[in-house]
Every structure is written in structure tokens, then in C-alpha cells.
Motif scaffolding. Structure first.
Motif, short mmCIF file in Angstrom:
data_model
loop_
_atom_site.label_atom_id
_atom_site.label_comp_id
_atom_site.label_asym_id
_atom_site.label_seq_id
_atom_site.Cartn_x
_atom_site.Cartn_y
_atom_site.Cartn_z
N LEU A 37 15.56 10.87 9.39
CA LEU A 37 15.95 12.09 9.92
C LEU A 37 17.13 12.85 9.31
CD1 LEU A 37 15.58 10.78 13.55
CD2 LEU A 37 14.09 12.70 12.42
N ALA A 38 18.21 12.05 9.16
CA ALA A 38 19.52 12.51 8.19
C ALA A 38 18.82 13.22 7.05
CB ALA A 38 20.43 11.53 7.99
N LEU A 39 17.91 12.70 6.18
CA LEU A 39 17.70 13.03 4.89
C LEU A 39 16.67 14.31 5.14
CD1 LEU A 39 17.03 9.78 2.82
CD2 LEU A 39 18.87 11.67 2.42
N ALA A 40 15.82 14.35 6.04
CA ALA A 40 15.01 15.48 6.56
C ALA A 40 15.84 16.77 6.84
CB ALA A 40 14.15 15.05 7.62
N ALA A 41 16.99 16.16 7.47
CA ALA A 41 17.81 17.46 8.04
C ALA A 41 18.62 18.11 7.01
CB ALA A 41 18.92 17.06 8.96
N GLY A 42 18.76 17.53 5.68
CA GLY A 42 19.53 17.90 4.63
C GLY A 42 20.66 17.24 4.06
N ALA A 43 20.66 16.04 4.62
CA ALA A 43 21.78 14.99 3.96
C ALA A 43 21.16 14.43 2.39
CB ALA A 43 21.93 13.75 4.92
N ASP A 44 22.20 14.09 1.55
CA ASP A 44 21.51 13.66 0.40
C ASP A 44 21.70 12.18 0.24
OD1 ASP A 44 21.11 16.21 -0.86
OD2 ASP A 44 23.42 16.66 -0.71
N GLN A 45 22.60 11.43 0.97
CA GLN A 45 23.10 10.02 1.01
C GLN A 45 23.17 9.73 2.39
OE1 GLN A 45 26.11 9.21 -1.96
NE2 GLN A 45 24.65 8.00 -2.97
N VAL A 46 22.91 8.43 2.94
CA VAL A 46 23.14 8.01 4.20
C VAL A 46 24.10 6.68 3.91
CG1 VAL A 46 21.37 9.08 5.33
CG2 VAL A 46 20.77 6.94 4.58
N ILE A 47 24.85 6.37 4.78
CA ILE A 47 25.74 5.12 4.49
C ILE A 47 25.41 4.04 5.55
CG2 ILE A 47 27.94 4.21 4.63
CD1 ILE A 47 29.30 6.80 3.72
N VAL A 48 25.08 2.78 4.89
CA VAL A 48 24.67 1.72 5.91
C VAL A 48 25.79 0.82 5.78
CG1 VAL A 48 23.16 -0.07 6.67
CG2 VAL A 48 22.30 2.22 5.51
N ALA A 49 27.04 0.93 6.25
CA ALA A 49 28.41 0.27 5.98
C ALA A 49 28.44 -1.28 6.33
CB ALA A 49 29.40 0.76 6.88
N VAL A 50 27.34 -1.78 7.28
CA VAL A 50 27.35 -3.24 7.76
C VAL A 50 27.03 -3.97 6.54
CG1 VAL A 50 27.02 -2.81 10.19
CG2 VAL A 50 25.02 -2.91 8.72
N PRO A 51 27.48 -5.37 6.22
CA PRO A 51 27.15 -5.94 5.26
C PRO A 51 25.76 -6.80 5.20
CG PRO A 51 28.41 -7.27 6.76
CD PRO A 51 28.38 -5.88 7.39
N ASP A 52 25.09 -6.34 6.60
CA ASP A 52 23.69 -7.11 6.61
C ASP A 52 22.74 -6.22 6.06
OD1 ASP A 52 21.13 -8.11 7.57
OD2 ASP A 52 21.33 -7.25 9.34
N LEU A 53 22.20 -6.70 4.79
CA LEU A 53 21.43 -5.83 3.85
C LEU A 53 20.12 -5.99 4.19
CD1 LEU A 53 22.94 -7.34 0.31
CD2 LEU A 53 23.10 -4.73 1.40
N GLU A 54 19.73 -6.54 5.26
CA GLU A 54 18.42 -6.24 6.10
C GLU A 54 18.41 -4.97 6.58
OE1 GLU A 54 15.69 -8.03 5.72
OE2 GLU A 54 16.83 -9.02 4.34
N THR A 55 19.57 -4.36 7.14
CA THR A 55 19.73 -3.12 8.01
C THR A 55 19.28 -2.03 6.82
OG1 THR A 55 21.14 -3.81 9.55
CG2 THR A 55 20.97 -1.55 9.28
N THR A 56 20.00 -2.15 5.70
CA THR A 56 19.96 -1.36 4.60
C THR A 56 18.32 -1.47 3.93
OG1 THR A 56 22.01 -1.76 3.57
CG2 THR A 56 20.64 -0.86 2.12
N LEU A 57 17.83 -2.45 3.95
CA LEU A 57 16.35 -2.34 3.53
C LEU A 57 15.55 -1.82 4.73
CD1 LEU A 57 15.97 -6.16 2.35
CD2 LEU A 57 16.10 -4.21 0.91
N ALA A 58 15.87 -1.93 5.78
CA ALA A 58 15.03 -1.09 6.85
C ALA A 58 15.13 0.24 6.72
CB ALA A 58 15.42 -1.61 8.25
N CYS A 59 16.29 0.88 6.32
CA CYS A 59 16.50 2.27 6.05
C CYS A 59 15.75 2.63 4.92
CB CYS A 59 18.09 2.45 6.03
SG CYS A 59 19.05 2.39 7.39
N ARG A 60 15.86 1.92 3.78
CA ARG A 60 15.04 2.11 2.72
C ARG A 60 13.57 2.31 2.79
NH1 ARG A 60 13.70 -1.57 -1.44
NH2 ARG A 60 13.03 -2.82 0.34
#
Length: 488
Positions: free
Chosen positions: A277-300
Motif C-alpha cells: 500500500l505504501a508503494l502504491a500511495a507514492g513511497a519509493d522505499q519501505v523500511i523493514v527494520a526488524v532483523p527477522d528477514l522473513e518479514t522482509t521477504l514477506a514484504c518483498r
């Protein structure tokens, strides 16, 4: 295009460019992160967990860039008590409110230059600073001394100085949190935050100043602004990110979201939906700061799924990735040569802030009680306290630092009064309006010692005392200690 149709290599890389990932480790890069970087990951964000010392950080950033030279390496680096590089020898500069009290933009620029020069030496290319928020509500729990002050024009002139100095070092600055977090009474790390003011009362002037100063990045706020979009927090709002920021303010740099795991997003939408939703709204990057890379993969994966829905989503992600690519071309490689910076700028600023007020008569051999909330895990180093800084300038001083209400407040007060018998007593609070236990404990001590020197290390409030550091960075506390002891 159907969900089963494979994506092109260009679309796959574009989706990865739009992500900034946190991770665990100080010397090695997790295999999952290596794979993300290989596929085009736009950036990583470092925290205290990634920092042991300066040499180690430089080795880590070199290792990351060996994997992909155009990887952006970022960190929150506001100064004062907000930062993660104390172990790596971060320059001592006060927080923004103290800089606003000193109100010398040239001095603010010297402090920003020190921070940026240090980042360049460590191989860090993006500084998620400065804070452009105006501290507008006395009960705001998250901006406070991170802001340059309560007036938009004051904030704007210090933003300009900070951005200019950071740019001169070849470091990308990032003004945050658009369109402002200072009018809320909720910390968006913990819950949905709302700024109920009408549009004409919102503090947009500092962001206009940042755009005019050429800031290359802005960070969005996870805040709902009913006057702008009653249905979405700014990070997920096309009206705010595209209509207001892009079309009205004319910003064409990289817009990055605040961390998606913050409860204002994750609690209501989930990180993966938040990324889409953030990228659709106009963001260019989103931060996934938690070290759990599974969360990053889910966002990807959510971004990849969005691309598969058809040309509009694919074009939006391609546009975002293009902005990130241009930013990386300009900033990804740190400066080859790092000139010395002004080590004294932070001390000068902190002292000028403390001494811009009527000071109490200096005392020596005092017992100091330092009351403050626990460090914010996402923001603060938290290793500083006033007793240690007072002992550094007056070895005869003693003291106690406390981050929560004792089990027996009356007993604690009695013990403090016993220790301070025949000696000056100093009691410091930090944002006691938000943490009433501090006021209760202070009042117990004042009842036994009306001559107590009262101090504040947060925003000054009625009843807090006669001397204020306007922040809890080490250099803020040292300047306060010098004023109390008549040293420096």
C-alpha cells in the motif's frame, strides 16, 4: 499478466530496490540478506545491534558493498541521545531542541557536519535525519527534544543548515516525518497516531524548506491527518504522498516509509500489506527494520504480487526503483577522503543552550538523583546518565539514576535524603508530564529538602526546575553537570 506468469528480471530487481532491510550481525552478512542484495536490494539500515566499534562498522559496510556497490547503507543519526553509533565513536552533539535554543544555524551546520563526516568514515551513506517535525503538543510522546523547536520557521532555518552541511559531505540526508508527527499524542511505534488539526494549522513549512534546500530524501509519518485523508495514515495515503508531497510541494527525491513493523502499520495492516500500500500511495522505499528477514521477504513477496496485477502497479514500482537508483548513483559510494570535523561544535552548542537561561548558584559535592524513562529501543543508545557526567567534572559528587518508579518511593526518598544530609541535593526529571512517577518522587524529595536544585533533561515544564539541558545526549548532560558544579 496473471499471478502464475513469471516476472521479468527488471521487475524483480525493481521490487527489491524498493526495500530497506534490517538484520542481525556485526561481522557477517546473513545468507538470506546476501540473496536479497544479489537480486537488487535497495538498502540496509544499521542499529546498535550491528555496532561494536568503528573499525568493525567500516569492515561491515565494506563487506556489504563488495556484494553490491550501489547498496545504500543507512542509519538513524539525529544526534543527542538519538543514535546507534556511540560504540563507534560518534561525535558528541546535542539533540535538536538544544540547537534550536542556541539558535545559531552556522553552529547547527557544524554539528551536522561532524555527524556526516563520521558517517562517511564508517562507510554509511544515508542519514535518516534531520527531524522536521514541529513539537506542537506538550503531551506529544515521541518528537519532543528531537525537534528543533515549537515554531515552524525556527525548525525550517535549522533544517536548511543541517541539509546543506550533510550534502557537502556526500551523505544523503532525510527530513522526517512527513507531513509531521509533532501534533499527535500517540507514538506511532505503539499505536495509531492522529493529528486532528485543520489543514491550515499543520506544520508543512519545514518540509517546504527542506524540499527547497534540495533534501534528497523524505520519510513519511505513520500518522492519520483527517484534514488531508481521514481513512489512511500518511505512509499509505495517495492524497498525502502523491497529491500533497509530489504535486503541491514538488518533491522528486526518494520518499521512504518509516519502519513498517511500527504498530500504526503492522497492528492494523500487517507489514506485507503495508509495503504494497505504501508503494502504491507514492513511497519509493519501505523500511523493514526488524532483523527477522522473513518479514522482509514477506514484504518483498507482497510487492512482487502487486506487480503481477498489471501495468499500473508495475509502472509505480518501476518509477520508485528509478528514483532509488538515481539516489544510489549519487550517494552509495562513501567519500574517499574524510576531512576532520569540528570536535568542539557539539560541546559549544550544548553549553550555549544550558547557559541561555538563569542558572542556579553552583554547588559542589552534590548528591544527584537522575529520573528518566527507559531508553526507546528503536531510537536511543541509553548509556548516559547525569550522575556519571557530574562526577566527571566534580569527583566529590555522588548520585543515583532511576528509569522507573521504585517499589517503595517513600523508602527511596528517605534513603536519598540520608545520603544527601549535609550536602547539596540535585533532582533532575525528564518529561515528568508524561511520566508522573518522576514528579511524585521529586515532590517527596522536595518536601524533605526545599533547597533542592531542580533540573530537567527533557522539555522544560512548569515546576521542573531552574536549569535545563533540553536533551539527554552525553554532551547535553555534561553541559548540565558543568552548570550545576560551576565547571567548564
Amino acid at each position: 499478466m496473471t499471478h502464475s506468469e513469471p516476472l521479468s528480471a527488471e521487475s524483480d530487481e525493481a521490487a527489491h530496490r524498493c526495500l530497506v532491510a534490517g538484520f542481525d550481525g556485526t561481522t557477517t552478512v546473513p545468507d538470506t540478506l546476501k540473496r536479497l542484495i544479489d537480486r537488487g536490494l535497495g538498502g540496509v539500515i544499521l542499529f546498535t545491534r550491528n555496532v561494536r566499534d568503528a573499525a568493525q562498522v567500516r569492515e561491515l559496510t565494506d563487506t556489504l558493498r563488495a556484494l553490491r556497490p550501489d547498496l545504500l547503507v543507512a542509519i538513524d543519526n539525529e544526534g543527542g541521545g538519538i543514535g546507534h553509533l556511540v560504540r563507534a565513536g560518534a561525535p558528541d552533539v546535542p539533540g535538536n531542541w538544544a540547537l534550536g535554543v542556541a539558535d545559531d544555524p552556522e553552529l547547527t551546520g557544524r554539528c551536522a557536519d561532524a555527524l556526516a563526516g563520521h558517517l562517511a568514515g564508517l562507510g554509511i551513506s544515508v542519514s535518516y535525519a534531520p527531524v522536521a517535525d514541529v513539537q506542537g503538543r506538550p503531551d506529544n510522546p515521541i518528537v519532543r527534544t528531537r525537534s528543533f523547536g515549537p515554531e515552524p520557521e525556527l525548525v525550517a532555518r535549522h533544517l536548511r543548515a543541517w541539509i546543506t552541511a550533510t550534502e557537502a559531505r556526500g551523505i544523503a540526508s532525510c527530513a522526517k516525518h512527513f507531513p509531521g508527527h509533532g501534533g499527535t499524542r500517540t507514538d506511532s511505534h505503539h499505536d495509531t497516531a492522529v493529528d486532528p488539526r485543520p489543514r491550515q494549522e499543520l506544520d508543512l513549512a519545514p518540509f517546504r524548506a527542506a524540499v527547497d534546500a534540495g533534501v534528497p530524501m523524505l520519510m513519511s509519518a505513520h500518522v492519520v491527518f483527517p484534514a488531508l485523508d481521514p481513512d489512511h495514515p500518511a505512509t499509505l495515503s495517495p492524497r498525502i504522498l502523491t497529491g500533497l508531497l509530489r504535486d503541491e510541494l514538488g518533491f522528486d527525491g526518494v520518499l521512504v516509509s518509516d519502519a513498517l513493523e511500527m504498530k500504526a502499520i503492522s497492528g492494523r495492516y500487517g507489514e506485507a500489506a503495508g509495503a504494497r500500500l505504501a508503494l502504491a500511495a507514492g513511497a519509493d522505499q519501505v523500511i523493514v527494520a526488524v532483523p527477522d528477514l522473513e518479514t522482509t521477504l514477506a514484504c518483498r513477496d507482497a510487492v512482487l504480487d502487486a506487480i503481477r496485477t498489471g501495468p499500473p502497479a508495475r509502472q509505480r514500482v518501476t518509477e520508485a526503483a528509478g528514483r532509488v537508483r538515481r539516489l544510489a548513483e549519487r550517494y552509495a559510494a562513501p567519500s574517499a577522503a574524510v576531512r576532520d570535523w569540528d570536535d568542539g561544535a557539539g560541546r559549544e552548542a550544548a553549553r550555549r543552550a544550558v547557559r541561555a537561561q538563569a542558572l542556579p548558584r553552583p554547588v559542589r559535592g552534590a548528591h544527584v538523583v537522575d529520573l528518566f524513562p527507559p531508553p526507546h529501543p528503536a531510537l536511543n543508545w541509553g548509556g548516559e546518565d547525569l550522575p556519571a557526567e557530574l562526577r566527571a567534572v566534580d569527583p566529590t559528587a555522588t548520585g543515583t539514576a532511576l528509569t522507573r518508579e521504585p517499589a517503595d518511593p517513600e523508602g527511596f526518598a528517605e534513603e536519598v535524603l540520608r545520603l544527601a544530609e549535609g550536602r547539596p541535593l540535585v533532582v533532575a526529571v525528564c518529561d515528568a508530564r508524561l511520566h508522573p512517577w518522576q514528579a511524585r518522587l521529586r515532590d517527596l524529595l522536595l518536601a524533605g529538602r526545599p533547597d533542592t536544585v531542580r533540573a530537567s533533561t527533557g522539555l522544560p515544564e512548569p515546576g521542573d526546575g531552574t536549569v535545563c539541558s533540553y536533551g539527554r545526549g552525553r554532551v547535553n548532560l555534561r553541559a548540565l553537570a558543568e552548570a550545576v558544579a560551576g565547571a567548564g
